[in-house]
Every structure is written in C-alpha cells, then in structure tokens.
Design a protein around this motif. Structure first.
Motif, mmCIF file in Angstrom:
data_model
loop_
_atom_site.group_PDB
_atom_site.id
_atom_site.type_symbol
_atom_site.label_atom_id
_atom_site.label_comp_id
_atom_site.label_asym_id
_atom_site.label_seq_id
_atom_site.Cartn_x
_atom_site.Cartn_y
_atom_site.Cartn_z
ATOM 1 N N GLY A 122 154.351 -28.767 -61.832
ATOM 2 C CA GLY A 122 154.790 -29.527 -60.912
ATOM 3 C C GLY A 122 154.116 -29.266 -60.161
ATOM 4 O O GLY A 122 153.346 -29.572 -59.085
ATOM 5 N N GLU A 123 154.313 -27.524 -59.845
ATOM 6 C CA GLU A 123 153.685 -27.240 -58.205
ATOM 7 C C GLU A 123 152.645 -27.174 -58.153
ATOM 8 O O GLU A 123 151.785 -28.205 -56.889
ATOM 9 C CB GLU A 123 153.518 -25.552 -58.648
ATOM 10 N N LEU A 124 151.073 -27.098 -59.179
ATOM 11 C CA LEU A 124 149.727 -27.253 -58.950
ATOM 12 C C LEU A 124 149.260 -28.751 -59.211
ATOM 13 O O LEU A 124 148.737 -28.777 -58.657
ATOM 14 C CB LEU A 124 148.874 -27.409 -60.386
ATOM 15 N N GLN A 125 150.466 -29.919 -59.624
ATOM 16 C CA GLN A 125 150.226 -31.328 -58.884
ATOM 17 C C GLN A 125 150.468 -31.371 -57.821
ATOM 18 O O GLN A 125 150.028 -32.162 -57.009
ATOM 19 C CB GLN A 125 150.710 -32.185 -59.948
ATOM 20 N N ARG A 126 151.830 -31.262 -57.311
ATOM 21 C CA ARG A 126 152.365 -31.022 -56.167
ATOM 22 C C ARG A 126 151.032 -30.664 -54.526
ATOM 23 O O ARG A 126 150.873 -31.091 -53.691
ATOM 24 C CB ARG A 126 153.302 -30.671 -55.241
ATOM 25 N N ALA A 127 150.681 -29.481 -55.185
ATOM 26 C CA ALA A 127 149.458 -28.710 -54.511
ATOM 27 C C ALA A 127 148.244 -29.318 -54.441
ATOM 28 O O ALA A 127 147.920 -29.246 -53.351
ATOM 29 C CB ALA A 127 149.161 -27.270 -55.140
#
Lengths: 280, 280
Positions: free
Chosen positions: B250-255
């Motif tokens: 999720g973090e990698l996608q939000r970033a």
DNA sequence: CGGGCAATTGAAATACATCAAGGCGTGTGG
DNA sequence: CCACACGCCTTGATGTATTTCAATTGCCCG
C-alpha cells in the motif's frame, strides 16, 4: 605418545557410523565427500603436515599416498600449497576471482556476504576439512568474503588441476554432485531459519549444528567443545544484533541449557536445547 | 502475423546482452543454461506445442530438431511427457523422491520449504523455462514443495536419461556447473536479504527481481507485466506476514512507485523503487 | 445468494534494535 | 610492571519494526 598417534588409535562408533567410514568400507572413498564429512581436526592444529596423513582430503588432493592399496585408492597428482593466516585476516576477498581453491586444514573461518553499508550475513562456518566453497571448485565464484576466525592453516589448490582431476573420474564427479546438493540444502535451510524462525530458535539451532559439525571432525561426541566464535559472529550468522545475541545466550545459560566459558561451549541440557531449536 | 513470429522478430538489446544470446553467437548453446536464462513465455501459455520450438529447452530436451544446422545444435534423444496442473495444486511433494525432473512450460510455480507448524519459506518462483530444481537433475532432492501458482504446464524428464545425456557431453556439464553456481548465489542472496534487510527493501527487491525475470522471458522489457502472486506468496518469499505485506505494498503504491491491479503489476517509478530496494 | 479466500485497516502486543553506561579481560607502550 | 586503550560482553531504558488480533470489505465461484 604424541597427539597424532593418539588420534590414530581413535576408533569411535561415531566415526564408523559416518558416511566416510561407509565409503572406505565400500572401497570407493572419494576426495570431496571425505573432505567435507570429516578429518583430523585437533591434530592438524598441532602439526598439519603430519596430521594430514589422517585427513581424507590429503590422500586425494595433497598428493599423499594411500596405505590401503587394495581399497581402490590411488595417489592423486594434485598438491596444494600450505598457508597460515592469523585470526581476523581475510582468506578470500569478495572482489577476487582467484584461480585457487582453499581447503581449511586447521582453525575456524567463516564465509559471508556483505552489504556496502556494513551489514553482513554469514553463510557458513568453515572447519578443518571444509572446502572453502564447493561452488568455487569448478568456476570462480565472487562476492563471498572468507575470513579467519582463529588462526587458520589452509591449502590452496589450482582450480584447473582440480577440474582436470574431476572430469577424468566419474566417481569423483558423482560425489561432487552430492556435496553440491548438501551445500544447497544448507543454504535453503538457512533461508528458512532467517525468514521464519525466532531469535532463540535460530541461536539454539546454530549451536546444535556447530556441535554436530565439531563432533564429526573430532571423532568423539563430547558435551564440551571448542567454540571460538565471538557474539558478533553469531549475530551475523543469525541475522541479529550482538546485543540481542548476548541477551539470548544469557537466557539459555540461566536456563541451564548451555554454558559458555573461555573459548568453549558445553551443552548441559541437550533435550531442552533441541526443544527450543525445534530440532528435526 | 502471429505472436510466435512476432517474438522471433524481436531482437531487443536486453536479449542480445544476455548470456544465452552470447552462447548462440558462439555456436555452443547448451541445454540448461538456455532453459534457465530465457524462453518464450507468453507464447507457451497460448500453445505450448507450437511455442516450445522457440524454447531453448525444447531443442535440447524435448526432442526437437534445431533449425540452425550449422550452429552446432543437434537433436537430443530425450523427450519428456507433458502435464497440466491447475492452480494451487502440488507438482512435487516434499517427501517424494521422484525419478523425474519437471521443467515449467507455462504458468508460475513456487518452490518452498515448510515447517511442521505451517510456517514456510519460498526459495524461488518458477517461470516458464525454469528447471524445477537444478540440484535435482542428477540426484533426487527431497524436502522442497513445488506448488502451482497459476495453472501450470510442465514437462517431466526421467532423471536417468538426463544423467546419461549430461555425462556424455562435457560442454553440457560445464553449463550445469554454472547453473548450479547461479542457483547457489541466489540462495545466498536470499539469506542476506532475509537476515539483513528490512521489509520494504525485501519487497522492493522481490518485485525488481521478478520484473527482470519476466523481462528475460518475454524478450521485451515493459513496465507492466503479469503478476499472479497473492500477498501470502510475497509474504512467504520475504519472511513477513501477509498483513504487513499489504501495508507495505500500500505504501509503495501510495508513493507512486508501483501499481497493482487485476493480476498485473506496473512499475511507475523505477528509480525510486531501485533506491528503496538498495539495488546493486 | 451464500461462503470462503483475499485484501485492507486500526489497535494492541511483542520481538528485536538502538542507545548508553559500566565491567572485564587482554594486549601494548611507557 | 603499571596504566591505559580497546574490544568484548552485559544490562537497562527506550524506540521501532513487525506480528497478532479483530473487524470490514470486496470478490470469485459454486
């Protein structure tokens, strides 16, 4: 009676039960299997040239002549050069593509991979009779750092000579395959340990593995054995920090499972230790 | 123009730079190197019998006849049997000592080790052209579970036939050693990752490794590729829990570094992802 | 339409790391 | 021979990464 002669008299059950013994019986002892499986550890430290006559690797790689002529053994035309290196010194640099393959004759070493920022992972500890990297026998293999933990003596063999020897003898090749598979199996188990086991499990397992490794080499299984590792070696082998290793070793000792003093380790409660290690 | 012909026309730099291409040039293409390094993935999924004529493994193991007669290639007398297995089914049981060696023709599979309590560690993901276990080529190797992730087609070869083939040809043996060393190097790197890298690093690296692996097989390097892994596969490969994998993905996608949708993954910001992964 | 697997999210727990200080042994140079 | 520095180990306090637990949602498949 000197230590070497003493060792020659040793004929313990654990030695006879080993795979090397089995192969000697079958009259088909092979170079690397033997080298990996067992050798005369303690004696090598005292006087390698003498003691190596007991080391299976010597008979096949160091140019020694087998004494059991009927057993199918024959002298091999390979001889390595002997080296001695003090503790903490490098035996193999990570960037080096050496044409030599070292085999440990005495002392402890370790093979590890390092990250630029200093983090590192020990892949295996090397004891007498261990080929520094089975994979490096036939092709140079870069990236691993091999470092002496204690003072180490080792023999360097030209890879080219080993290759010529191996390709000429199918039995040696077969044995090499087995060795290679064992090395791969250990690497996979290491991944499982690091990925899926907790700190106390990892440390207990490391201790048990080393204890078995030492037992194979010393030809006797004792509860106390030589243990030259610093806690940072254990940390680098288990993916932990030295501080945490200290805490867990403390717990294991307070729980009466092991005792570490001087440079030796005693397993006081093997069954409990096996339980913690989730052994087999 | 059908996909197969299309693929044949592809002559991308990344393919030419690969080791397989180099060997074809040298007129000494060998069975397993080629099988490991690259093959025609996408086409195999459509029609394996047709597409395998493009797969290097086919020419050497499946009994195919090379079309470049001058290149030194010759038909080999080994043919495996083709099998299809649905997703989630086992290809190899951990207790099994099979006399067969499977090679993946289409789909994704994974090779893992499990603990009695259910914890497990993925050792490698297998894509088309991958030999299920390089180590198992010459001796049966137990302990690994090989499971289909998507529907998988694979060819089973008799180990005995492979052995006879390999021992007869030194060039194939040489190539096998290289393959071994690559497999061992990957296992060692895995240990380093699991022991010494943090969750985001591990996941980013896994994504990049898979992206490169897919790129080699599809002969084109695209930002978007087929990604059939569930988060629990990623978790078992990185030594994490599925929950944590979800959070970090999720973090990698939000970033804005990646996007996962449906069953495919897009790398949106490769350089950032490389940074997180601490790549090379 | 129901049931089960997959993914997401938040809160709480725990395992491990980091930081910091002190002790102990060992080698070294004065 | 002593003083001292240095590496190693220990221990406690604190911080952080990751797990565990739990609830919710969506989705695929029967």
């Amino acid at each position: 009676m000197n230590p070497v002669q003493d060792a020659e008299k040793q004929d313990s059950p654990s030695y006879l039960a080993g795979q090397v013994a089995a192969e000697v019986m079958a009259g088909s002892m092979t170079a690397f299997g033997a080298a990996e499986a067992t050798t005369s550890t303690a004696m090598c430290a005292v006087s390698c040239d003498t003691a190596c006559t007991l080391c299976p690797a010597y008979n096949l790689l160091c140019g020694g002549m087998s004494k059991e002529a009927d057993g199918g053994l024959s002298p091999l035309p390979i001889s390595g050069t002997l080296h001695t290196i003090p503790a903490r010194r490098l035996i193999l640099h990570p960037k080096e593509w050496s044409e030599f393959v070292p085999i440990v004759c005495s002392g402890w070493a370790m093979s590890s991979i390092a990250l630029p920022d200093g983090r590192r992972q020990v892949i295996s500890f090397l004891l007498p009779g261990d080929i520094v990297s089975v994979g490096s026998l036939l092709a140079p293999l870069s990236g691993h750092t091999v470092e002496a933990i204690t003072e180490v003596t080792y023999r360097k063999f030209k890879r080219q000579e080993i290759k010529e020897l191996l390709f000429g003898r199918v039995d040696l090749l077969e044995r090499l395959f087995t060795l290679w598979n064992e090395a791969k199996a250990r690497a996979d188990q290491l991944a499982l340990d690091l990925g899926r086991r907790r700190a106390d499990e990892r440390i207990a397992r490391l201790i048990l593995r080393l204890s078995e490794k030492v037992a194979k080499r010393s030809l006797v299984r004792t509860q106390t054995f030589d243990f030259p590792l610093r806690q940072r070696h254990i940390a680098d082998a288990t993916g932990l920090t030295p501080v945490h290793v200290s805490k867990i070793l403390g717990e294991l000792q307070r729980a009466g499972m092991i005792e570490i003093s001087g440079r030796s380790l005693t397993i006081l409660n093997a069954s409990e230790l096996h339980r913690v290690a989730d052994w087999r």
